[in-house]
Design an enzyme around this catalytic site. Structure first.
Site, short mmCIF file in Angstrom:
data_model
loop_
_atom_site.label_atom_id
_atom_site.label_comp_id
_atom_site.label_asym_id
_atom_site.label_seq_id
_atom_site.Cartn_x
_atom_site.Cartn_y
_atom_site.Cartn_z
CE1 TYR A 6 1.01 0.80 4.40
CE2 TYR A 6 0.55 -1.55 4.33
CZ TYR A 6 1.11 -0.46 4.96
OH TYR A 6 1.77 -0.62 6.16
N GLY A 7 2.14 1.17 0.15
CA GLY A 7 2.96 2.37 0.29
C GLY A 7 4.11 2.41 -0.69
CB THR A 8 7.73 2.98 -0.09
OG1 THR A 8 7.91 1.91 0.86
CG2 THR A 8 7.52 4.30 0.64
CG LEU A 9 7.29 -2.50 -0.94
CD1 LEU A 9 6.82 -3.59 0.01
CD2 LEU A 9 8.53 -2.95 -1.69
CD GLU A 69 7.41 -3.37 4.46
OE1 GLU A 69 7.70 -2.47 5.28
OE2 GLU A 69 6.80 -3.13 3.43
#
Length: 113
Positions: A6-9, A69
């Protein structure tokens, strides 16, 4: 194995290169999570919904992402998606920073770290 990011990936984000060899299955919205951004984006259990991208990854990719993570303070949890069960890394600490009302990291002007 499937993961939900949901973010930086996500596509176009700084860490998406981790998923360059993985199969993109599509996007979905996960209910019951709120998105926050402090230095990094993170999801916590809440009342909102979270936009995710679902990928099919091999074991090596999963382990590499999971190690990163977990070391950053996230915990893997299983979530239901329209593509089946997937692993999502949620934040294990109290929320701080700014809540993203839309639940979509694309709506944030990410300044990086």
């Amino acid at each position: 194995m499937k993961i939900a990011v949901y973010g930086t990936l996500r596509k176009g984000k700084p860490l998406h290169d981790y998923l360059r060899e993985s199969k993109f299955l599509g996007e979905d919205w996960i209910e019951g999570y709120d998105l926050y951004v402090d230095v990094l984006p993170y999801a916590v259990k809440g009342e909102g919904r979270l936009k995710v991208e679902i990928y099919e990854v091999d074991e090596e990719t999963f382990e590499r992402i999971s190690r990163m993570e977990v070391n950053a303070g996230y915990k893997p949890v299983e979530v239901d998606t329209k593509f089946g069960r997937a692993i999502l890394w949620k934040w294990v600490h109290e929320p701080s920073g700014e809540r993203v009302e839309s639940g979509d990291f694309d709506d944030v002007e990410f300044k990086g770290w």
